[in-house]
Design an enzyme around this catalytic site. Structure first.
Site, PDB file in Angstrom:
ATOM      1  N   SER A 108       0.821  -1.214   0.070  1.00 56.64           N
ATOM      2  CA  SER A 108       0.048   0.083  -0.097  1.00 56.64           C
ATOM      3  C   SER A 108       0.913   1.236  -0.072  1.00 56.64           C
ATOM      4  CB  SER A 108      -0.963   0.003   1.121  1.00 56.64           C
ATOM      5  OG  SER A 108      -0.434  -0.455   2.238  1.00 56.64           O
ATOM      6  N   GLU A 111      -6.557  -1.731  -7.213  1.00 58.50           N
ATOM      7  CA  GLU A 111      -5.690  -0.838  -7.973  1.00 58.50           C
ATOM      8  C   GLU A 111      -4.547  -1.550  -8.700  1.00 58.50           C
ATOM      9  OE1 GLU A 111      -5.910   3.398  -5.675  1.00 58.50           O
ATOM     10  OE2 GLU A 111      -4.593   1.811  -4.792  1.00 58.50           O
ATOM     11  N   HIS A 124      -3.197  -3.775  -5.968  1.00 57.74           N
ATOM     12  CA  HIS A 124      -3.533  -3.441  -4.555  1.00 57.74           C
ATOM     13  C   HIS A 124      -4.974  -3.539  -4.225  1.00 57.74           C
ATOM     14  CE1 HIS A 124      -3.789   0.098  -1.453  1.00 57.74           C
ATOM     15  NE2 HIS A 124      -3.539  -0.852  -0.752  1.00 57.74           N
ATOM     16  N   ASN A 163      -4.892   5.654  -1.205  1.00 53.82           N
ATOM     17  CA  ASN A 163      -4.384   6.038  -0.266  1.00 53.82           C
ATOM     18  C   ASN A 163      -3.643   7.594  -0.043  1.00 53.82           C
ATOM     19  OD1 ASN A 163      -4.973   3.816   1.152  1.00 53.82           O
ATOM     20  ND2 ASN A 163      -2.888   2.720   0.995  1.00 53.82           N
TER      21      ASN A 163
HETATM   22  N1  3HC Z   1     -16.342 -11.499   5.127  1.00 55.30           N
HETATM   23  C1  3HC Z   1     -17.399 -11.983   4.791  1.00 55.30           C
HETATM   24  N2  3HC Z   1     -18.501 -11.013   4.859  1.00 55.30           N
HETATM   25  C2  3HC Z   1     -18.317  -9.928   5.624  1.00 55.30           C
HETATM   26  C3  3HC Z   1     -17.031  -9.524   5.962  1.00 55.30           C
HETATM   27  C4  3HC Z   1     -15.955 -10.296   5.771  1.00 55.30           C
HETATM   28  N3  3HC Z   1     -14.659  -9.940   6.141  1.00 55.30           N
HETATM   29  N4  3HC Z   1     -16.935  -8.020   6.612  1.00 55.30           N
HETATM   30  C5  3HC Z   1     -18.316  -7.890   6.521  1.00 55.30           C
HETATM   31  N5  3HC Z   1     -19.180  -8.664   5.806  1.00 55.30           N
HETATM   32  C6  3HC Z   1     -20.583  -8.808   5.529  1.00 55.30           C
HETATM   33  C7  3HC Z   1     -21.298  -8.981   6.928  1.00 55.30           C
HETATM   34  O1  3HC Z   1     -21.524 -10.537   6.952  1.00 55.30           O
HETATM   35  C8  3HC Z   1     -22.635  -8.111   6.398  1.00 55.30           C
HETATM   36  O2  3HC Z   1     -23.399  -8.993   5.660  1.00 55.30           O
HETATM   37  P1  3HC Z   1     -25.038  -9.009   5.642  1.00 55.30           P
HETATM   38  O3  3HC Z   1     -25.401  -7.509   5.337  1.00 55.30           O
HETATM   39  O4  3HC Z   1     -25.538  -9.737   4.485  1.00 55.30           O
HETATM   40  O5  3HC Z   1     -25.736  -9.214   6.805  1.00 55.30           O
HETATM   41  C9  3HC Z   1     -22.216  -7.134   5.764  1.00 55.30           C
HETATM   42  O6  3HC Z   1     -20.956  -7.584   5.305  1.00 55.30           O
HETATM   43  C10 3HC Z   1     -22.030  -5.981   6.579  1.00 55.30           C
HETATM   44  O7  3HC Z   1     -21.200  -6.092   7.649  1.00 55.30           O
HETATM   45  P2  3HC Z   1     -21.368  -5.309   8.998  1.00 55.30           P
HETATM   46  O8  3HC Z   1     -22.825  -5.369   9.343  1.00 55.30           O
HETATM   47  O9  3HC Z   1     -20.486  -6.270   9.879  1.00 55.30           O
HETATM   48  O10 3HC Z   1     -20.832  -3.936   9.201  1.00 55.30           O
HETATM   49  P3  3HC Z   1     -20.715  -2.975   8.008  1.00 55.30           P
HETATM   50  O11 3HC Z   1     -22.133  -2.726   7.379  1.00 55.30           O
HETATM   51  O12 3HC Z   1     -20.080  -1.645   8.678  1.00 55.30           O
HETATM   52  O13 3HC Z   1     -19.783  -3.438   6.893  1.00 55.30           O
HETATM   53  C11 3HC Z   1     -17.615  -3.235   6.248  1.00 55.30           C
HETATM   54  C12 3HC Z   1     -18.681  -3.858   7.210  1.00 55.30           C
HETATM   55  C13 3HC Z   1     -17.775  -3.596   4.701  1.00 55.30           C
HETATM   56  C14 3HC Z   1     -16.125  -3.432   6.528  1.00 55.30           C
HETATM   57  C15 3HC Z   1     -17.942  -1.674   6.097  1.00 55.30           C
HETATM   58  O14 3HC Z   1     -18.045  -1.235   7.319  1.00 55.30           O
HETATM   59  C16 3HC Z   1     -16.971  -0.835   5.336  1.00 55.30           C
HETATM   60  O15 3HC Z   1     -16.999  -0.933   4.053  1.00 55.30           O
HETATM   61  N6  3HC Z   1     -15.962  -0.312   5.980  1.00 55.30           N
HETATM   62  C17 3HC Z   1     -15.113   0.492   5.082  1.00 55.30           C
HETATM   63  C18 3HC Z   1     -13.633  -0.213   4.749  1.00 55.30           C
HETATM   64  C19 3HC Z   1     -12.515   0.615   4.203  1.00 55.30           C
HETATM   65  O16 3HC Z   1     -12.611   1.649   3.558  1.00 55.30           O
HETATM   66  N7  3HC Z   1     -11.709  -0.107   3.620  1.00 55.30           N
HETATM   67  C20 3HC Z   1     -10.475   0.342   3.093  1.00 55.30           C
HETATM   68  C21 3HC Z   1      -9.400   0.576   3.950  1.00 55.30           C
HETATM   69  S1  3HC Z   1      -8.014   1.347   3.275  1.00 55.30           S
HETATM   70  C22 3HC Z   1      -7.180  -0.038   2.657  1.00 55.30           C
HETATM   71  O17 3HC Z   1      -7.350  -1.040   2.796  1.00 55.30           O
HETATM   72  C23 3HC Z   1      -5.898   0.563   2.142  1.00 55.30           C
HETATM   73  C24 3HC Z   1      -4.651  -0.185   2.483  1.00 55.30           C
HETATM   74  O18 3HC Z   1      -3.626   0.005   1.851  1.00 55.30           O
HETATM   75  C25 3HC Z   1      -4.557   0.364   3.940  1.00 55.30           C
END
Ligand code: 3HC
Length: 290
Positions: A119, A152, A140, A190
């Site tokens: 990243s 990406e 990515h 990022n």
């Molecule tokens: N595996 C399978 N299913 C998953 C899961 C996983 N790891 N995480 C979440 N889910 C599913 C849940 O089972 C749920 O399914 P349903 O709606 O059918 O019941 C659904 O996703 C929603 O989950 P939650 O209710 O637990 O929680 P959220 O609605 O908040 O969703 C999330 C969780 C998808 C992680 C959401 O909060 C999200 O999109 N967050 C932002 C994540 C983000 O911005 N990521 C990028 C980070 S930056 C990066 O990665 C770059 C790196 O270089 C640092």
């Protein structure tokens, strides 16, 4: 035929998520980690995540079982000789990544494409140490890879057009969306995310609002699924600190520099969900307590 057999190096949160996405899409997946307990933990992560996907009704039990059967674990990079594509997802330490690619370069045939899920590091710095800089790119994924549809595809100055086309096709077959960008530090997401997350930590340091209020404001005002401080806890305080440092080194832009609070949290071991404490507190299942 294109890519059929995928190798993934690193069975952590990203490696296991990427392995799961590949397996669900029908690829034969081999994942390597350095100790059996990490391989076991990676397999457990995949099983738990697939169970959630089945519960959501997005996969049948039979499809999930078939996907699990397509993922094999190993401790040896020597097993990667038959892979068409290798995605590296080990720690964000350049020397560790170079060591992995050095060994893979000896093991794999000339057609194998190498990709790094870094990243923050520069792709060409890894590519140039191999004998295949034209078949080397960034790939990515975002955390959690199972839920985040973006990849990406990073074109270093040495990456051939044919490699980018093969990776575009691969990402499409995963059911994800690929965007191609150059090997500029932070790529697209990022580069925008780091100054934004740093600003949220600085607002907290300055007492502009509480963590809860900052996160609520962003979730309700911008419709983000997580607020910035929740997101730092989710991806890891240490990772965010490290990435911000690399960006500051590259751009010498103060908005990229990690805020002092982030460093202090890291030194205290308050790394977010994985240690049970960051900006908020979590139980052993990673559920928010406070
Ligand atoms: N595996 C399978 N299913 C998953 C899961 C996983 N790891 N995480 C979440 N889910 C599913 C849940 O089972 C749920 O399914 P349903 O709606 O059918 O019941 C659904 O996703 C929603 O989950 P939650 O209710 O637990 O929680 P959220 O609605 O908040 O969703 C999330 C969780 C998808 C992680 C959401 O909060 C999200 O999109 N967050 C932002 C994540 C983000 O911005 N990521 C990028 C980070 S930056 C990066 O990665 C770059 C790196 O270089 C640092």
């Amino acid at each position: 035929m294109g890519i059929q057999k995928v190798g993934i190096v690193g069975f952590g949160a990203m490696g296991s998520g990427i392995a799961q996405v590949c397996a669900v899409a029908g690829f034969d997946v081999l994942v390597r980690d350095v100790e059996q307990r990490f391989v076991d933990r990676g397999n457990e992560r995949i099983a738990a995540s697939l169970a959630r996907v089945v519960k959501s009704g997005k996969l049948t039990e039979a499809e999930a079982t078939a996907a699990r059967g397509r993922v094999k674990g190993t401790l040896a990079l020597a097993d990667f000789g038959d892979r068409d594509l290798i995605i590296e997802a080990v720690v964000e330490v350049l020397d560790a990544k170079k060591e992995v690619f050095g060994e893979l370069d000896r093991v794999c045939g000339p057609a194998t494409i190498f990709a790094s899920n870094t990243s923050s590091l520069t792709i060409v710095e890894m590519a140039a140490t191999t004998k295949r800089p034209d078949r080397f790119a960034g790939l990515h994924f975002f955390n959690p890879p199972v839920m985040m549809p973006l990849v990406e595809i990073v074109k270093a100055i040495t990456t051939s057009d044919a490699t980018i086309e093969a990776l575009r096709d691969f990402v499409q077959r995963l059911g994800h969306t690929g965007v191609v960008c150059t090997d500029s530090t932070g790529f697209i997401v990022n580069r925008l995310l780091v100054p934004y997350l740093n600003s949220a930590v600085r607002m907290l340091e300055l007492g502009v609002a509480s963590a809860e209020e900052i996160d609520q404001a962003v979730k309700l005002g911008l419709r983000h699924p997580m607020g910035p401080l929740e997101l730092i806890d989710y991806t890891g305080v240490d990772i965010n600190y490290h990435v911000a440092n690399v960006f500051f080194e590259e751009f010498k832009d103060p908005t990229m520099a990690p805020p002092p609070l982030l460093r202090r949290m890291m030194l205290a071991g308050h790394l977010g969900v994985k240690t049970g404490k960051g900006f908020y507190e979590y139980d052993e299942k990673g559920k928010r307590k406070t």
